[in-house]
Design a protein around this motif. Structure first.
Motif, PDB file in Angstrom:
ATOM      1  N   ALA A 167       0.813  -1.219   0.000  1.00  0.00           N
ATOM      2  CA  ALA A 167       0.000   0.000   0.000  1.00  0.00           C
ATOM      3  C   ALA A 167       0.839   1.258   0.000  1.00  0.00           C
ATOM      4  O   ALA A 167       0.339   2.340  -0.308  1.00  0.00           O
ATOM      5  N   GLY A 168       2.121   1.121   0.330  1.00  0.00           N
ATOM      6  CA  GLY A 168       2.982   2.296   0.321  1.00  0.00           C
ATOM      7  C   GLY A 168       3.171   2.889  -1.048  1.00  0.00           C
ATOM      8  O   GLY A 168       3.519   4.072  -1.186  1.00  0.00           O
ATOM      9  N   GLN A 169       2.938   2.101  -2.097  1.00  0.00           N
ATOM     10  CA  GLN A 169       3.079   2.620  -3.464  1.00  0.00           C
ATOM     11  C   GLN A 169       2.063   3.725  -3.744  1.00  0.00           C
ATOM     12  O   GLN A 169       2.288   4.572  -4.609  1.00  0.00           O
ATOM     13  N   ASP A 170       0.943   3.698  -3.011  1.00  0.00           N
ATOM     14  CA  ASP A 170      -0.067   4.733  -3.219  1.00  0.00           C
ATOM     15  C   ASP A 170       0.352   6.064  -2.651  1.00  0.00           C
ATOM     16  O   ASP A 170      -0.233   7.099  -2.986  1.00  0.00           O
ATOM     17  N   HIS A 171       1.369   6.068  -1.764  1.00  0.00           N
ATOM     18  CA  HIS A 171       1.799   7.323  -1.144  1.00  0.00           C
ATOM     19  C   HIS A 171       3.114   7.827  -1.719  1.00  0.00           C
ATOM     20  O   HIS A 171       3.390   9.021  -1.661  1.00  0.00           O
ATOM     21  N   PHE A 172       3.940   6.937  -2.265  1.00  0.00           N
ATOM     22  CA  PHE A 172       5.180   7.367  -2.909  1.00  0.00           C
ATOM     23  C   PHE A 172       4.918   7.510  -4.407  1.00  0.00           C
ATOM     24  O   PHE A 172       5.199   6.607  -5.197  1.00  0.00           O
ATOM     25  N   LYS A 173       4.349   8.646  -4.773  1.00  0.00           N
ATOM     26  CA  LYS A 173       3.948   8.877  -6.162  1.00  0.00           C
ATOM     27  C   LYS A 173       4.930   9.766  -6.918  1.00  0.00           C
ATOM     28  O   LYS A 173       4.723  10.064  -8.085  1.00  0.00           O
ATOM     29  N   GLN A 174       6.012  10.182  -6.229  1.00  0.00           N
ATOM     30  CA  GLN A 174       6.934  11.102  -6.880  1.00  0.00           C
ATOM     31  C   GLN A 174       7.791  10.368  -7.908  1.00  0.00           C
ATOM     32  O   GLN A 174       7.768   9.144  -8.022  1.00  0.00           O
ATOM     33  N   SER A 175       8.596  11.161  -8.613  1.00  0.00           N
ATOM     34  CA  SER A 175       9.489  10.591  -9.614  1.00  0.00           C
ATOM     35  C   SER A 175      10.598   9.797  -8.933  1.00  0.00           C
ATOM     36  O   SER A 175      10.838   9.914  -7.721  1.00  0.00           O
ATOM     37  N   THR A 176      11.297   9.003  -9.725  1.00  0.00           N
ATOM     38  CA  THR A 176      12.383   8.173  -9.194  1.00  0.00           C
ATOM     39  C   THR A 176      13.494   9.037  -8.616  1.00  0.00           C
ATOM     40  O   THR A 176      14.075   8.698  -7.569  1.00  0.00           O
ATOM     41  N   THR A 177      13.815  10.127  -9.275  1.00  0.00           N
ATOM     42  CA  THR A 177      14.878  11.001  -8.751  1.00  0.00           C
ATOM     43  C   THR A 177      14.515  11.562  -7.387  1.00  0.00           C
ATOM     44  O   THR A 177      15.366  11.676  -6.508  1.00  0.00           O
ATOM     45  N   ARG A 178      13.242  11.900  -7.207  1.00  0.00           N
ATOM     46  CA  ARG A 178      12.804  12.392  -5.903  1.00  0.00           C
ATOM     47  C   ARG A 178      12.904  11.299  -4.855  1.00  0.00           C
ATOM     48  O   ARG A 178      13.320  11.543  -3.720  1.00  0.00           O
ATOM     49  N   LEU A 179      12.541  10.072  -5.201  1.00  0.00           N
ATOM     50  CA  LEU A 179      12.645   8.962  -4.253  1.00  0.00           C
ATOM     51  C   LEU A 179      14.097   8.680  -3.895  1.00  0.00           C
ATOM     52  O   LEU A 179      14.411   8.382  -2.739  1.00  0.00           O
ATOM     53  N   TYR A 180      14.977   8.790  -4.890  1.00  0.00           N
ATOM     54  CA  TYR A 180      16.404   8.582  -4.603  1.00  0.00           C
ATOM     55  C   TYR A 180      16.929   9.673  -3.673  1.00  0.00           C
ATOM     56  O   TYR A 180      17.751   9.417  -2.788  1.00  0.00           O
ATOM     57  N   TRP A 181      16.450  10.874  -3.885  1.00  0.00           N
ATOM     58  CA  TRP A 181      16.865  11.984  -2.999  1.00  0.00           C
ATOM     59  C   TRP A 181      16.413  11.722  -1.561  1.00  0.00           C
ATOM     60  O   TRP A 181      17.165  11.992  -0.611  1.00  0.00           O
ATOM     61  N   ILE A 182      15.204  11.194  -1.390  1.00  0.00           N
ATOM     62  CA  ILE A 182      14.717  10.862  -0.046  1.00  0.00           C
ATOM     63  C   ILE A 182      15.603   9.794   0.582  1.00  0.00           C
ATOM     64  O   ILE A 182      15.948   9.863   1.775  1.00  0.00           O
ATOM     65  N   ALA A 183      15.981   8.781  -0.200  1.00  0.00           N
ATOM     66  CA  ALA A 183      16.856   7.737   0.331  1.00  0.00           C
ATOM     67  C   ALA A 183      18.194   8.314   0.761  1.00  0.00           C
ATOM     68  O   ALA A 183      18.749   7.928   1.818  1.00  0.00           O
ATOM     69  N   ASP A 184      18.749   9.231  -0.009  1.00  0.00           N
ATOM     70  CA  ASP A 184      20.008   9.871   0.381  1.00  0.00           C
ATOM     71  C   ASP A 184      19.852  10.667   1.670  1.00  0.00           C
ATOM     72  O   ASP A 184      20.748  10.666   2.530  1.00  0.00           O
ATOM     73  N   LYS A 185      18.718  11.365   1.817  1.00  0.00           N
ATOM     74  CA  LYS A 185      18.485  12.126   3.054  1.00  0.00           C
ATOM     75  C   LYS A 185      18.375  11.196   4.251  1.00  0.00           C
ATOM     76  O   LYS A 185      18.811  11.541   5.358  1.00  0.00           O
ATOM     77  N   VAL A 186      17.810  10.012   4.041  1.00  0.00           N
ATOM     78  CA  VAL A 186      17.714   9.040   5.133  1.00  0.00           C
ATOM     79  C   VAL A 186      19.115   8.633   5.582  1.00  0.00           C
ATOM     80  O   VAL A 186      19.421   8.579   6.786  1.00  0.00           O
ATOM     81  N   MET A 187      19.986   8.342   4.632  1.00  0.00           N
ATOM     82  CA  MET A 187      21.359   7.969   4.982  1.00  0.00           C
ATOM     83  C   MET A 187      22.063   9.123   5.695  1.00  0.00           C
ATOM     84  O   MET A 187      22.807   8.906   6.661  1.00  0.00           O
ATOM     85  N   GLU A 188      21.828  10.329   5.234  1.00  0.00           N
ATOM     86  CA  GLU A 188      22.465  11.493   5.859  1.00  0.00           C
ATOM     87  C   GLU A 188      21.964  11.700   7.282  1.00  0.00           C
ATOM     88  O   GLU A 188      22.746  12.034   8.183  1.00  0.00           O
ATOM     89  N   MET A 189      20.648  11.497   7.517  1.00  0.00           N
ATOM     90  CA  MET A 189      20.087  11.712   8.855  1.00  0.00           C
ATOM     91  C   MET A 189      20.629  10.706   9.863  1.00  0.00           C
ATOM     92  O   MET A 189      20.766  11.030  11.048  1.00  0.00           O
ATOM     93  N   THR A 190      20.945   9.510   9.420  1.00  0.00           N
ATOM     94  CA  THR A 190      21.471   8.519  10.372  1.00  0.00           C
ATOM     95  C   THR A 190      22.822   8.946  10.930  1.00  0.00           C
ATOM     96  O   THR A 190      23.120   8.699  12.113  1.00  0.00           O
ATOM     97  N   THR A 191      23.650   9.586  10.122  1.00  0.00           N
ATOM     98  CA  THR A 191      24.946  10.069  10.625  1.00  0.00           C
ATOM     99  C   THR A 191      24.784  11.379  11.391  1.00  0.00           C
ATOM    100  O   THR A 191      25.468  11.602  12.394  1.00  0.00           O
ATOM    101  N   GLU A 192      23.877  12.254  10.917  1.00  0.00           N
ATOM    102  CA  GLU A 192      23.651  13.515  11.617  1.00  0.00           C
ATOM    103  C   GLU A 192      23.111  13.279  13.021  1.00  0.00           C
ATOM    104  O   GLU A 192      23.353  14.082  13.925  1.00  0.00           O
ATOM    105  N   MET A 193      22.373  12.193  13.223  1.00  0.00           N
ATOM    106  CA  MET A 193      21.845  11.887  14.550  1.00  0.00           C
ATOM    107  C   MET A 193      22.957  11.690  15.557  1.00  0.00           C
ATOM    108  O   MET A 193      22.820  12.041  16.734  1.00  0.00           O
ATOM    109  N   TYR A 194      24.088  11.144  15.131  1.00  0.00           N
ATOM    110  CA  TYR A 194      25.227  10.971  16.028  1.00  0.00           C
ATOM    111  C   TYR A 194      26.000  12.258  16.215  1.00  0.00           C
ATOM    112  O   TYR A 194      26.517  12.528  17.309  1.00  0.00           O
ATOM    113  N   ARG A 195      26.099  13.078  15.169  1.00  0.00           N
ATOM    114  CA  ARG A 195      26.917  14.291  15.240  1.00  0.00           C
ATOM    115  C   ARG A 195      26.219  15.415  15.994  1.00  0.00           C
ATOM    116  O   ARG A 195      26.784  16.006  16.905  1.00  0.00           O
ATOM    117  N   VAL A 196      25.004  15.762  15.588  1.00  0.00           N
ATOM    118  CA  VAL A 196      24.267  16.881  16.210  1.00  0.00           C
ATOM    119  C   VAL A 196      22.877  16.384  16.603  1.00  0.00           C
ATOM    120  O   VAL A 196      21.890  16.693  15.915  1.00  0.00           O
TER     121      VAL A 196
END
Length: 1665
Positions: free
Chosen positions: A305-334
């Motif tokens: 059912a998550g496909q109904d909510h992730f309707k953006q383009s592939t580039t936008r989804l890839y950008w979200i995935a990159d932000k997820v990776m960035e947030m995991t390291t930022e959680m330790y730093r700040v």
């Protein structure tokens, strides 16, 4: 609350796979339920309810294992709640109370109540504003104390007088030697969050995780036991009176939990951070691409059912995935900064409407994707832990911020938003629409609605905020909150949602409904548009000007405050600024045009004149040119610095300030003055030293250049003065119009030049001798002179000598003078018409920009002085003595400028607490149609039925019937069959239906509702089966009577399968069917086309000796095979069917004769009525002719009906023959006879004959308004518009009936006639005449006039009328309005054709009721019509009818052969009730009803016709006493008084001679509204009186009396009493007054009854009743 419940249940279900996670969730929920008394019985009730809900929704998918598992989970959760409450509730209460004491916080409940009250006082201006302001300050202080003090650097040892926990902790830490332990400060910052969330283990774990990350960045040694010692010491000091061993245990328990969570993470974050950063740095581009794809691939696998909510383009989804990776390291730093960022992100996700169930699968997908690239174990654990913490914070933020308002915004449904906000406390209603705060982050629901495109909800939010609501103590108006929360709201709407700006501005206006001396009060709340929160000039006007919308700038609010600023400040400042320019122009004119022209000979100029000329020019060169030069340089430098460069044609750069025509004019003027300065002859002569001092006549070349440039400068000076036109909007608009149409003139000039060059070059190519066209320049000059009319006429003689030149010039003249010049006129006309409407708006935009610019130079002191004159702090009156809200300006306006009849302030009674929500609003309640209760019940049953498993029982009813008839007994198989049926029934019926069935198992409302479903012909077989299941569950099918009722109902609903199934069940249960059950079952088979089954039922009935007998009032056709019983009404109704077969009509007539029904006049009248509406004129004449043979008396009514039947069937000649034959049978025509004959002629376009019958009726003085309207409509329908207008002119004069006037009905027919005849000027004159005579035109009348104008191609007049309809908020869809009126002009159920547009203004609610009945009721089914009327009264608009208790009493009071007369028909409800009851009592008796309101009478006739009782109920239009005087009402056995209560006694006295010996008088509404004089009359006359105290229909708050009385013998009756008690006379006058007032405004009937009741009950007690 429902949303929180579902979130909690969902989190429990999602955690079933992880015992540890489930434990945490259950503990958290248990701590949140500590305030509830959770007990074992309550847990069992809750568990069973949840299980039943799943059972209902899932059906067969919810098997026994699922049931057992869900029950076990619910038992575990309930037991955990009970355990936590028993073990930890005391500790948590101690921690919370002592923590509040330690921080000087108020008691939790008291604090919240004060907070709500303070917010309520901010939103609603209280009558005691100083107190409200003080309370707000106290709350602010309390909040400021609550916030812990921030420290930095080394812990201070100079703390004095510690008052809060933070201060005391720092003091004790210093004293105890821990002053250098900086890590304690980090814990202290998070400590308040941990303590306040002690009952939320989930949140406590989150806070400890974040704290562990913060502590991991500390480089020193951390000893948690030291913090505990300082904490306990501080608490003991701050809570000395209450501290005991229980406090010691509670706080130790709390810190042990915190310390355990912190120690579990101590030392891990640093290593995890290093490993995670190393893993991410080592990822290649291929690895990153793989991770991006794999995350979503795995996520969509886990949660499709998550496909109904992730309707953006592939580039936008890839950008979200990159932000997820960035947030995991930022959680330790700040960590602290990231927590704030995540909270803000979560609030945005609230607006996105993302379900929180997707976060866990997303985390799992991301972790699995990372594992698939084989990183080291520590990096995997670090990524998993960090991402889980991020998701926890996100989920918490979403859950805390997911309000029902945000949910409604996501649907973009205004109704959902209104429902969501309706439960908010009135003191917090505005804040919930404007702010949602989680932690330190906040989001505005209003802004989110605008940004997300949910403009429907945004509009509803603005309307709700800007509605003034009031209780007895406060006014609540969200204007202040809106502008304080969003001071830039104007700019936001102007840029993102300009369509909402009018909504906002409309909400700032309050208009009084009351008028004084032709004026009404208007309050404009413009404070926040004039000043900002700090008291300076608001930028609202500048934002509106930036929008360049001429409509918005002309809004009443903007006009008011902009004109106020203009007249108060900006106008004077602007004028002073332009005075210098005016002075410069005067000097320039003096030096250039006045002084040099004083003498024709320049040599004669005096020295003084030359000095004056020189001084003027020096002033211009120094001060005017200098000022312009400085201004241009400043603007140029400013634009260059700020980069405001615009490129002309995409390549040529120039500063942006030159886009203003005013600045271009200033630049041109500066250049002209600069040229004048360089070319001035005075300077030239001074250089040569020639001539006298300051002479300018020493060289001709310079003088010519100087004069030309001087002329240009003079023109520029005057052109730049055009901005002074802004002082007059009309002049300014005219100037702008001139500028807008210059482009058309430019096109003309360009075309003219092209043509001149074309023709001049062409003529030059000819061989001719014309001197005016010798070459191209000379020819062009000549053509220009011809175009401008300057060509000498004598030169045309020369042109005439050359034919070729003459033809060419003639062609030029035709093209330029005739074509091009007229085209210019047309273009100018079109351009003017297109821009004129908006020119005032553009003029105001220009003034607005000047106001904004001028106010920038106003000093602060002068601005504040001006604000004081506006007195925004003073509260404005709404009406006299009603002091309302501050922040506005009150003005008066003409009453007809903005007509309003609705009170703009919504006032509410009841509690005035700010914590209470507003009661249900009547405006919204009436605007939204409530769904029908029975329909909702049917939908629930249908939804449950569709989810049933197994084969439908409706497919094998035939075999079941056969076995049921043949087998009358059975053993265990029958018992098992019954058990199986009951199980199916239990699965089909919802819990709500079960509750309803159990509640009324003794045969109450539920049984009636189920039987209604069975009787409904439109109900599907599945719905009927579900209703039958409901009857089984409720126990209504446990006996013969219950089964018989269900079988009869199924037969009426044409559900033969269900009727046979119930019959089968009846036999299986060993019950013997009744005769009615056999008959109904047999009839159902016949209706369903099952003759074999019908025959089998008859055989079974004959074998049991239960052959149906002929019941009284009914007949059976023994030869027929169906054996169906028919009532008189059912048989007569056959004649209403237009396409009925002749055999069926013959059979109906035979059944009526054989049943003994054709033995009285009334039965023939009923049949004739049905023949009339079925267009069976032959049968009408046949029945009329057979009456003498059957020795049945013919009367005037039967002839009237026969005449009407012939007329409706287009047999108007036969109608006239019947009229001529009436004297031969000794029957005198009455007014209805002539009316029927007139109507017959009208239907056939014989308008002359229709008018002749009207004249006869008029001469006999029996004509009335209805007859007059018939005549007018006859003329209109036949196209005789002149006759229609003549009748309109005669209306109200001596030549018309006395009750006829030139009302809306007459004007409506006249407008219709003129429209059909294409006489649009007459339509306009009629509208003007209506205005003069103060007759308010309705939408049909205006639509007729509009259509006439459109047909006559008068678009301007048509547009004006449409604008008037828009202004009056009418439906301006002309085709739709006329179609509705045309369809309803001649109701099939109404005797007289009347435009519905004429009825709507006089009976709008009643016409709506008639349409409601036609849409929902079954034609010919009187019970269905009665039910639909009651539903309308409950759901749409209340009706004054005799429903509920009154209906039961009325039915119980009737006797079989009563001749009933009713005074007060209204919509015919009680008439139908009485007619239906008379049918049930044998079909004899009659009902005659009188109605004084013609419009209501028309509606009532339509309703009665639709219900199929028109032959049993006669509607008389006119006053009751007048009808009594005619003697046409006959003998009265039952008199129903249901009209105007204050004249009951008069009409009863008039009717007494017609009352029979055993007559009954039934008087309704004796207490509500009241009939005091009637009570006195029946007491004095000696009536036998019964008083029944009942509740008013659908008004449980109102009591009423129904009085049943019997008159004394005729010999004992007295005259009308000459005197009545003064108290009764006074009350009677009050009843009339409040009744009339209630037609125009709401009145408090309950309060009026409180004054009425003491007198009535005292009278009752005095008389011993």
């Amino acid at each position: 609350m429902a949303m929180r419940f579902m979130n909690g249940l969902s989190s429990i279900m999602n955690a079933l796979g992880s015992p540890s996670a489930l434990k945490i969730i259950v503990e958290t929920l248990g701590f949140q339920h500590l305030d509830l008394d959770v007990t074992v019985p309550r847990v069992a009730i809750f568990r069973d309810a949840i299980v039943d809900l799943f059972d209902m929704e899932l059906g067969p998918r919810f098997n026994s294992k699922a049931r057992a598992g869900l029950s076990a989970i619910m038992n575990y959760v309930g037991g955990a709640f009970i355990y936590i409450r028993r073990e930890y509730a005391g500790r948590i209460r101690i921690i919370n109370s002592s923590w509040r004491t330690a921080n000087n916080k108020a008691d939790d409940e008291g604090f919240k109540e004060e907070e709500v009250k303070a917010e309520g006082q901010e939103e609603g201006q209280q009558h005691s504003q100083p107190e409200a302001r003080q309370t707000g300050e106290d709350i602010h202080k309390a909040k400021s104390v609550e916030k812990p003090r921030e420290t930095s650097g080394k812990i201070s040892t100079q703390v004095q007088v510690p008052r809060t926990f933070s201060e005391m902790f720092l003091f004790n830490a210093a004293v105890m030697g821990f002053g250098n332990s900086m890590w304690m400060h980090l814990v202290l910052e998070q400590f308040d969050n941990m303590v306040t969330n002690v009952a939320n283990s989930y949140r406590l774990q989150e806070e400890c995780d974040v704290l562990s990350l913060v502590l991991a960045q500390y480089e020193g040694e951390i000893i948690l036991v030291e913090f505990k010692a300082v904490m306990l010491a501080s608490l003991r000091s701050l809570v000395p009176k209450d501290w005991d061993s229980a406090h010691e245990v509670a706080w130790n328990w709390f810190w042990e939990n915190v310390e355990r969570m912190l120690r579990s993470q101590m030392g891990k974050p640093a290593a995890q951070q290093k490993a995670l950063e190393h893993m991410i740095m080592c990822l290649t581009e291929d690895n990153l691409i793989y991770l991006r794809r794999e995350i979503y691939k795995r996520f969509f696998t886990l949660a499709p059912a998550g496909q109904d909510h992730f309707k953006q383009s592939t580039t936008r989804l890839y950008w979200i995935a990159d932000k997820v990776m960035e947030m995991t390291t930022e959680m330790y730093r700040v960590p602290k900064k990231l927590v704030e960022d995540i909270s803000a992100l979560g609030l945005r996700h609230v607006g996105y409407g993302i379900p929180t169930e997707f976060f866990a699968p997303f985390v799992s997908a991301a972790v699995d994707a990372v594992k698939s690239i084989d990183p080291e174990e520590l990096a995997q654990e670090a990524f998993r832990w960090s991402l889980t913490l991020v998701s926890k914070i996100l989920v918490r933020t979403i859950l805390e911020g997911s309000t029902i308002v945000m949910k409604a915004i996501n649907t973009n449904d205004a109704k959902q938003l209104k429902k969501a906000i309706s439960v908010s406390p009135r003191g917090k209603r505005a804040s919930e629409l404007l702010n949602i705060t989680v932690g330190t982050q906040s989001i505005s629901p209003l802004y989110w609605a605008i940004e997300s495109g949910s403009l429907n909800t945004a509009k509803a939010m603005l309307e709700d905020l800007l509605v003034i609501r009031a209780d007895r103590d406060n006014y609540y108006y969200g204007c202040d909150q809106l502008f304080l929360r969003h001071p830039e709201i104007i700019h936001k709407l102007n840029s993102d949602a300009p369509n909402l700006l009018p909504t906002l501005l409309d909400g700032l206006i309050w208009r009084s409904r009351l008028i004084y001396n032709g004026q009404r009060r208007v309050n404009y709340y413009v404070k926040h548009l004039v000043q900002d929160s700090e008291g300076y000039f608001n930028s609202a006007l500048g934002w509106i000007v930036e929008g360049q919308d001429p409509k918005i700038i002309c809004h009443d609010v903007v006009v008011l405050f902009s004109d106020m600023l203009w007249s108060g400040l900006a106008g004077h400042s602007f004028l002073l600024g332009r005075c210098y320019f005016l002075f410069s122009l005067a000097v320039f004119i003096t030096g250039q045009s006045v002084l040099p022209q004083l003498h024709q000979d320049p040599a004669s100029q005096s020295d003084a004149e030359r000095i004056g000329i020189f001084a003027c020019r020096i002033f211009i060169y120094v001060f005017s040119m200098g000022q312009l030069l400085i201004s241009q340089v400043r603007c140029l430098i400013g634009d260059c610095r700020e980069g405001n460069i615009v490129r002309l044609f995409g390549c040529l750069p120039f500063p942006q300030y030159l886009t203003s025509m005013m600045q271009v004019g200033n630049l041109a003027l500066m250049l002209c003055l600069l040229i004048l300065c360089t070319q001035d002859p005075i300077f030239h002569c001074m250089g040569k030293g020639e001539g006298p001092l300051f002479t300018q006549h020493c060289g001709q070349e310079q003088s010519e250049v100087y004069a030309t440039v001087s002329m240009a400068a003079m023109l520029l000076y005057w052109a730049l003065l055009l901005d002074l036109t802004i002082f007059s909007m009309q002049i300014s608009a005219f100037t702008l119009v001139c500028g807008r149409v210059l482009s058309e003139l430019g096109l003309f000039v360009g075309s003219l030049i092209f043509l001149i060059i074309t023709f001049s070059s062409s003529i030059s190519a000819l061989n001719h001798t014309c001197s005016d066209f010798t070459n191209i320049p000379v020819g062009a000059l000549s053509l220009m002179e011809i175009s401008l009319g300057m060509f000498p006429s004598e030169h045309f003689d020369e042109i005439q000598q050359e034919v070729a030149v003459l033809l060419t010039v003639s062609l030029f003249i035709i093209v330029v003078i005739i074509f091009l010049l007229n085209l210019l006129v047309a273009q100018l006309n079109g351009a003017y018409g297109a821009v004129y409407d908006d020119m005032v708006g553009y003029a105001r935009l220009t003034r607005g920009s000047i106001i904004v610019t001028a106010l920038e130079g106003i000093s602060t002191k002068r601005w504040h002085k001006y604000l004081e004159t506006l007195r925004f702090e003073e509260r404005l009156e709404f009406n006299e003595g009603d002091v309302g809200l501050a922040g506005g300006i009150q003005v008066t306006e003409p009453a007809n400028e903005h007509p309003t009849t609705v009170e703009n302030i919504r006032r509410f009674g009841g509690s005035t607490s700010p914590a209470m929500p507003w009661p249900a609003d009547d405006h919204e309640k009436h605007g939204d149609e409530a769904e029908d209760k029975l329909d909702r019940l049917e939908k629930i049953i249908l939804r449950a039925t569709k989810k049933m498993s197994g084969k439908k029982r409706g497919t094998n009813q035939g075999s079941s019937m056969a076995s049921g008839v043949s087998q009358q007994s059975g053993g265990s198989s029958q018992a098992s069959s019954r058990l199986r049926r009951h199980r199916v029934a239990l699965a089909a019926v919802t819990p709500a239906l079960l509750a309803l069935a159990r509640k009324s198992s003794s045969g109450g409302a539920a049984q009636a509702d189920f039987l209604k479903v069975l009787r409904r012909k439109r109900a599907s077989l599945e719905e009927a089966e579900a209703a039958a299941s409901g009857l089984r569950v409720a126990g209504h099918l446990s006996g013969v009577r219950g089964y018989s009722s269900a079988i009869v109902a199924s037969s009426k609903g044409r559900k033969w399968q269900l009727a046979l199934q119930l019959f089968d069940e009846m036999l299986e249960c060993g019950l013997r069917p009744t005769a009615s059950a056999f008959a109904a079952c047999e009839a159902a088979c016949d209706e369903g086309g099952q003759p074999a089954l019908a025959a089998r039922v008859r055989e079974s009935a004959g074998a049991d000796g239960l052959r149906p007998k002929v019941a009284p009032g009914k007949v059976a056709l023994q030869e027929a095979s169906s054996g169906v019983l028919y009532s008189k009404g059912a048989l007569c109704t056959r004649f209403r069917q237009k396409d009925a077969a002749p055999e069926r009509l013959t059979e109906a007539a035979e059944l009526l004769r054989s049943g003994g029904h054709f033995e009285e006049t009334l039965s023939y009248t009923t049949a004739l009525r049905n023949c009339e509406h079925g267009h069976h004129w032959e049968w009408a004449l046949s029945l009329l002719d057979e009456m003498p043979a059957r020795k049945v008396e013919q009367d005037v009514v039967t002839y009237n009906v026969a005449i009407a039947a012939c007329g409706r069937a287009q047999q108007w000649e036969r109608s006239l023959l019947l009229l001529e034959g009436m004297p031969r049978v000794s029957i005198d025509p009455d007014f209805e006879t002539y009316q029927a004959a007139s109507l017959a002629c009208s239907r056939n376009n014989e308008w002359e004959k229709a008018l002749s019958f009207l004249a006869i009726a008029q001469s006999l003085k029996v004509a009335n308004a209805e007859s007059w309207h018939i005549g007018m409509m006859a003329c209109a329908s036949a196209g005789a518009w002149e006759a229609t207008l003549e009748m309109l002119d005669c209306a109200g004069s001596d030549g018309s009936p006395k009750d006829v006037s030139r009302d809306l009905m007459c004007y409506g027919v006249a407008l219709y006639a003129c429209m059909e005849a294409g006489r649009w000027p007459l339509c306009l004159s009629l509208l003007e005449r209506m205005r003069r005579e103060e007759v308010e035109a309705d939408q049909v009348a205006l639509a007729c006039a509009t259509q006439a104008c459109r047909d006559g191609r008068n678009a301007d007049a048509a547009d004006d009328i449409v604008s008037e309809m828009r202004l009056k908020k009418m439906n301006f869809n002309i085709a739709e309005v006329l179609n509705e009126a045309t369809v309803a002009v001649d109701f099939p159920e109404v005797r007289s054709p009347v435009p519905i547009g004429a009825l709507r203004p006089m009976a709008q609610k009643e016409v709506s009721l008639y349409k409601w009945i036609r849409q929902r009721a079954t034609p010919g089914d009187v019970s269905s019509v009665i039910q639909v009327i009651e539903e309308f009264a409950e759901e749409r608009s209340w009706l004054k009818i005799q429903g509920e208790q009154k209906k039961e009493l009325l039915e119980a009071s009737l006797r079989p052969e009563d001749r009933i007369v009713e005074f007060g028909c209204y919509v015919g409800y009680s008439s139908m009730v009485m007619a239906k009851k008379l049918r049930e009592l044998g079909g004899h008796g009659s009902v005659t009803t009188c109605e004084v309101d013609a419009a209501n009478a028309y509606v009532a006739r339509g309703v009665l016709q639709f219900a199929g009782v028109e032959g049993e109920v006669q509607v008389r239009v006119g006053c009751a006493c007048d009808w009594v005087a005619t003697g046409q009402l006959g003998t009265i056995d039952f008199l129903l008084l249901d009209h105007r209560g204050t004249i009951y006694h008069e009409d009863l006295h008039a009717a007494e001679p017609s009352l029979s010996e055993d007559a009954v008088v039934f008087a309704d509404n004796v207490l509500y509204p009241g009939a005091p004089l009637f009570l006195h009359y029946i007491d004095v006359q000696g009536y036998e009186i019964e008083i029944h105290e009942l509740k008013e229909f659908k008004r449980p708050d109102l009591d009423d009396w129904v009085v049943k009385c019997r008159p004394p013998p005729a010999a004992e009756r007295k005259e009308m009493p000459e005197s009545t008690p003064a108290e009764f006379r006074r009350l009677s006058a009050e009843v009339d007054a409040i009744s009339w007032r209630s037609q125009e405004q709401k009145v408090d009937w309950v309060a009026f009854q409180e004054r009425l009741k003491p007198v009535f009950y005292a009278w009752k007690e005095e008389k011993g009743l």
